[in-house]
Design a protein around this motif. Structure first.
Motif, PDB file in Angstrom:
ATOM      1  N   GLY A  22       0.815  -1.205   0.000  1.00 18.18           N
ATOM      2  CA  GLY A  22       0.000   0.000   0.000  1.00 18.18           C
ATOM      3  C   GLY A  22       0.851   1.259   0.000  1.00 18.18           C
ATOM      4  N   PRO A  23       0.223   2.403  -0.245  1.00 12.91           N
ATOM      5  CA  PRO A  23       0.971   3.662  -0.323  1.00 12.91           C
ATOM      6  C   PRO A  23       1.640   4.009   1.003  1.00 12.91           C
ATOM      7  CG  PRO A  23      -1.406   4.073  -0.295  1.00 12.91           C
ATOM      8  CD  PRO A  23      -1.233   2.604  -0.474  1.00 12.91           C
ATOM      9  N   LYS A  24       2.918   4.392   0.945  1.00 17.63           N
ATOM     10  CA  LYS A  24       3.660   4.703   2.174  1.00 17.63           C
ATOM     11  C   LYS A  24       3.104   5.919   2.894  1.00 17.63           C
ATOM     12  CE  LYS A  24       8.064   2.503   0.979  1.00 17.63           C
ATOM     13  NZ  LYS A  24       7.518   1.681  -0.111  1.00 17.63           N
ATOM     14  N   SER A  25       2.347   6.743   2.189  1.00 16.94           N
ATOM     15  CA  SER A  25       1.727   7.905   2.822  1.00 16.94           C
ATOM     16  C   SER A  25       0.408   7.555   3.510  1.00 16.94           C
ATOM     17  CB  SER A  25       1.466   8.985   1.763  1.00 16.94           C
ATOM     18  OG  SER A  25       0.598   8.482   0.737  1.00 16.94           O
ATOM     19  N   GLY A  26      -0.049   6.322   3.323  1.00 18.97           N
ATOM     20  CA  GLY A  26      -1.330   5.919   3.895  1.00 18.97           C
ATOM     21  C   GLY A  26      -1.252   5.689   5.393  1.00 18.97           C
ATOM     22  N   ARG A  27      -2.389   5.722   6.039  1.00 13.93           N
ATOM     23  CA  ARG A  27      -2.435   5.476   7.485  1.00 13.93           C
ATOM     24  C   ARG A  27      -2.142   3.994   7.756  1.00 13.93           C
ATOM     25  NH1 ARG A  27      -7.543   8.188  10.309  1.00 13.93           N
ATOM     26  NH2 ARG A  27      -6.059   8.514  12.027  1.00 13.93           N
ATOM     27  N   PRO A  28      -1.376   3.706   8.788  1.00  7.50           N
ATOM     28  CA  PRO A  28      -0.946   2.323   9.000  1.00  7.50           C
ATOM     29  C   PRO A  28      -2.009   1.436   9.635  1.00  7.50           C
ATOM     30  CG  PRO A  28       0.096   3.794  10.593  1.00  7.50           C
ATOM     31  CD  PRO A  28      -0.669   4.662   9.648  1.00  7.50           C
ATOM     32  N   VAL A  29      -2.180   0.263   9.048  1.00  8.93           N
ATOM     33  CA  VAL A  29      -3.021  -0.791   9.594  1.00  8.93           C
ATOM     34  C   VAL A  29      -2.134  -2.005   9.819  1.00  8.93           C
ATOM     35  CG1 VAL A  29      -4.972  -2.337   9.192  1.00  8.93           C
ATOM     36  CG2 VAL A  29      -5.095   0.047   8.432  1.00  8.93           C
ATOM     37  N   TRP A  30      -2.194  -2.558  11.027  1.00  9.29           N
ATOM     38  CA  TRP A  30      -1.420  -3.747  11.380  1.00  9.29           C
ATOM     39  C   TRP A  30      -2.316  -4.974  11.378  1.00  9.29           C
ATOM     40  CZ3 TRP A  30       3.823  -4.329  12.902  1.00  9.29           C
ATOM     41  CH2 TRP A  30       4.581  -3.147  12.858  1.00  9.29           C
ATOM     42  N   LEU A  31      -1.821  -6.067  10.781  1.00  7.32           N
ATOM     43  CA  LEU A  31      -2.552  -7.325  10.707  1.00  7.32           C
ATOM     44  C   LEU A  31      -1.706  -8.399  11.393  1.00  7.32           C
ATOM     45  CD1 LEU A  31      -3.656  -7.162   6.941  1.00  7.32           C
ATOM     46  CD2 LEU A  31      -4.917  -6.339   8.937  1.00  7.32           C
ATOM     47  N   LEU A  32      -2.222  -8.961  12.486  1.00  2.55           N
ATOM     48  CA  LEU A  32      -1.475  -9.914  13.303  1.00  2.55           C
ATOM     49  C   LEU A  32      -2.061 -11.305  13.149  1.00  2.55           C
ATOM     50  CD1 LEU A  32      -1.280  -7.780  16.590  1.00  2.55           C
ATOM     51  CD2 LEU A  32       0.227  -7.701  14.581  1.00  2.55           C
ATOM     52  N   MET A  89       6.343  -0.211  15.974  1.00  4.34           N
ATOM     53  CA  MET A  89       5.629   1.037  15.678  1.00  4.34           C
ATOM     54  C   MET A  89       6.497   2.239  16.016  1.00  4.34           C
ATOM     55  SD  MET A  89       1.588   0.338  16.591  1.00  4.34           S
ATOM     56  CE  MET A  89       1.848  -0.086  18.325  1.00  4.34           C
ATOM     57  N   ASN A  90       7.218   2.171  17.130  1.00  4.23           N
ATOM     58  CA  ASN A  90       8.135   3.266  17.475  1.00  4.23           C
ATOM     59  C   ASN A  90       9.213   3.423  16.404  1.00  4.23           C
ATOM     60  OD1 ASN A  90       6.737   3.597  19.875  1.00  4.23           O
ATOM     61  ND2 ASN A  90       8.209   2.449  21.106  1.00  4.23           N
ATOM     62  N   HIS A  91       9.768   2.309  15.965  1.00  3.24           N
ATOM     63  CA  HIS A  91      10.822   2.331  14.949  1.00  3.24           C
ATOM     64  C   HIS A  91      10.328   2.977  13.657  1.00  3.24           C
ATOM     65  CE1 HIS A  91      14.407   0.826  12.805  1.00  3.24           C
ATOM     66  NE2 HIS A  91      13.581   0.549  11.820  1.00  3.24           N
ATOM     67  N   LEU A  92       9.079   2.717  13.309  1.00  2.00           N
ATOM     68  CA  LEU A  92       8.509   3.226  12.065  1.00  2.00           C
ATOM     69  C   LEU A  92       7.855   4.597  12.225  1.00  2.00           C
ATOM     70  CD1 LEU A  92       6.921  -0.151  10.905  1.00  2.00           C
ATOM     71  CD2 LEU A  92       8.934   0.955   9.899  1.00  2.00           C
ATOM     72  N   GLY A  93       7.795   5.097  13.442  1.00  3.46           N
ATOM     73  CA  GLY A  93       7.210   6.420  13.674  1.00  3.46           C
ATOM     74  C   GLY A  93       5.693   6.466  13.617  1.00  3.46           C
ATOM     75  N   HIS A  94       5.039   5.364  13.957  1.00  2.50           N
ATOM     76  CA  HIS A  94       3.579   5.313  13.901  1.00  2.50           C
ATOM     77  C   HIS A  94       2.972   5.982  15.129  1.00  2.50           C
ATOM     78  CE1 HIS A  94       3.493   1.596  11.013  1.00  2.50           C
ATOM     79  NE2 HIS A  94       4.034   2.676  10.472  1.00  2.50           N
ATOM     80  N   GLU A  95       2.192   7.028  14.899  1.00  2.74           N
ATOM     81  CA  GLU A  95       1.534   7.740  15.995  1.00  2.74           C
ATOM     82  C   GLU A  95       0.071   7.329  16.151  1.00  2.74           C
ATOM     83  OE1 GLU A  95       2.102  11.880  15.349  1.00  2.74           O
ATOM     84  OE2 GLU A  95       4.287  11.793  15.678  1.00  2.74           O
ATOM     85  N   GLN A  96      -0.566   6.937  15.053  1.00  5.20           N
ATOM     86  CA  GLN A  96      -1.945   6.465  15.090  1.00  5.20           C
ATOM     87  C   GLN A  96      -2.061   5.270  14.144  1.00  5.20           C
ATOM     88  OE1 GLN A  96      -4.656   9.651  14.122  1.00  5.20           O
ATOM     89  NE2 GLN A  96      -4.467  10.582  16.146  1.00  5.20           N
ATOM     90  N   VAL A  97      -2.694   4.195  14.632  1.00  5.84           N
ATOM     91  CA  VAL A  97      -2.810   2.983  13.837  1.00  5.84           C
ATOM     92  C   VAL A  97      -4.170   2.343  14.070  1.00  5.84           C
ATOM     93  CG1 VAL A  97      -0.329   2.552  14.111  1.00  5.84           C
ATOM     94  CG2 VAL A  97      -1.953   1.361  15.584  1.00  5.84           C
TER      95      VAL A  97
END
Length: 323
Positions: A22-32, A89-97
């Motif tokens: 997906g686009p790197k500018s998109g909001r992050p969604v994590w699938l576990l 998430m910290n490593h990738l700079g994710h503030e909202q997921v």
């Protein structure tokens, strides 16, 4: 496969194998993913989410595939598993997921929502509900209830036995697990009428091919995952009920306050085992939406991808829009 990028992320003293699309500018969604699954079990959801503009992150969770698989049993408790994702998430700079989990991935997703209320803006669990912290470790109750009969989780507590049995013929193990908990290819008895000291898979007949919902390409990815990592890491997750209970003491009585979605197949045996928890789930997850997928077993996102996407995508669009 060529629609996914792969990288290794340093987090929580391990290396986490991570696939993204997906686009790197998109909001992050994590699938576990859960057990015995792999990152590729989310392919149908990942590509649909990417098409909507999300940046999708799918780890091979601790113990699986190319991710680190520590030997020590106590390296697989629930808080440690959550810390792997928090560190990534910290490593990738994710503030909202948005956080989505299936099977064992669902408890990790639910607890990340508790631990990270400001960062996890929406959460979805599939197959395994959230019922809050129990009054005692679940394994204590299982050992008492099944001291004279076989139960797979009690069997898993004995180091070395289950992983050796499952690894002896990985394709057979995967076929049995996939068919056994599938809504279209039979039913699996988690509590078998045999002595408590029996082996797990001896009594099952190998169907010879994967179920219809698992293509040969996907099956090959599953098999490669466990050829690479074995089963000691995944089985160690089951050996941490008591440690996880101890380490979640601070979360006792807390509610998941974010928008939440719970999906389960109508033929999933977990629905019977956890019927009371599912019924009472709104008491601890007040904003939960519960949906049952028809003619579906445990492997919900692979068995019924269109139906799952029809629930998941509108939920995220409402509570965690892509843009």
């Amino acid at each position: 496969m060529d629609q996914f990028e792969h990288q290794m992320i340093p987090t929580n003293n391990i290396e986490l194998s991570l696939y993204t699309t997906g686009p790197k500018s998109g909001r992050p969604v994590w699938l576990l993913h859960g057990f015995p699954e792999c990152w590729y079990s989310w392919r149908h959801q990942a590509l649909a989410l990417a098409a909507q503009g999300y940046h999708v992150h799918i780890p091979e969770v601790r113990g699986y595939g190319a991710s680190s698989a520590p030997e020590a049993v106590d390296q697989y408790d629930l808080i440690t598993l959550c810390a792997d994702i928090q560190g990534a998430m910290n490593h990738l700079g994710h503030e909202q997921v948005a956080m989505v989990g299936h099977d064992w991935g669902a408890p990790v997703a639910w607890h990340l929502a508790l631990l990270e209320p400001a960062r996890v803006k929406a959460v979805c669990g599939m197959s395994v509900p959230f019922g809050g912290r129990p009054r005692q470790p679940a394994i204590n109750m299982m050992r008492e209830a099944y001291k004279d009969r076989f139960h797979y989780i009690v069997y898993f507590q004995q180091p070395g036995l289950a992983e050796a049995e499952m690894a002896a013929d990985i394709p057979r193990t995967m076929r049995l697990m996939m068919h056994g908990l599938s809504g279209t290819d039979g039913d699996n008895s988690l509590v078998q009428d045999k002595p408590a000291d029996s082996r797990w898979l001896d009594d099952y007949i190998d169907p010879g091919t994967p179920p219809a919902w698992c293509s040969d390409e996907a099956f090959a990815v599953y098999v490669k995952t466990f050829e690479q990592s074995g089963f000691h890491g995944p089985i160690n997750w089951y050996r941490n009920f008591e440690r996880s209970w101890q380490r979640t003491e601070a979360l006792a009585g807390k509610q998941i306050e974010q928008p939440a979605l719970f999906l389960i197949g109508d033929r999933d045996p977990v629905g019977t085992l956890e019927a009371y928890t599912i019924k009472k789930m709104p008491n601890v997850v007040p904003r939960v939406e519960q949906r049952v997928i028809a003619d579906c077993g445990h492997w919900i996102q692979a068995e019924k991808p269109a139906e799952v996407n029809a629930e998941l995508l509108p939920f995220l669009a409402q509570h965690f829009p892509a843009g």
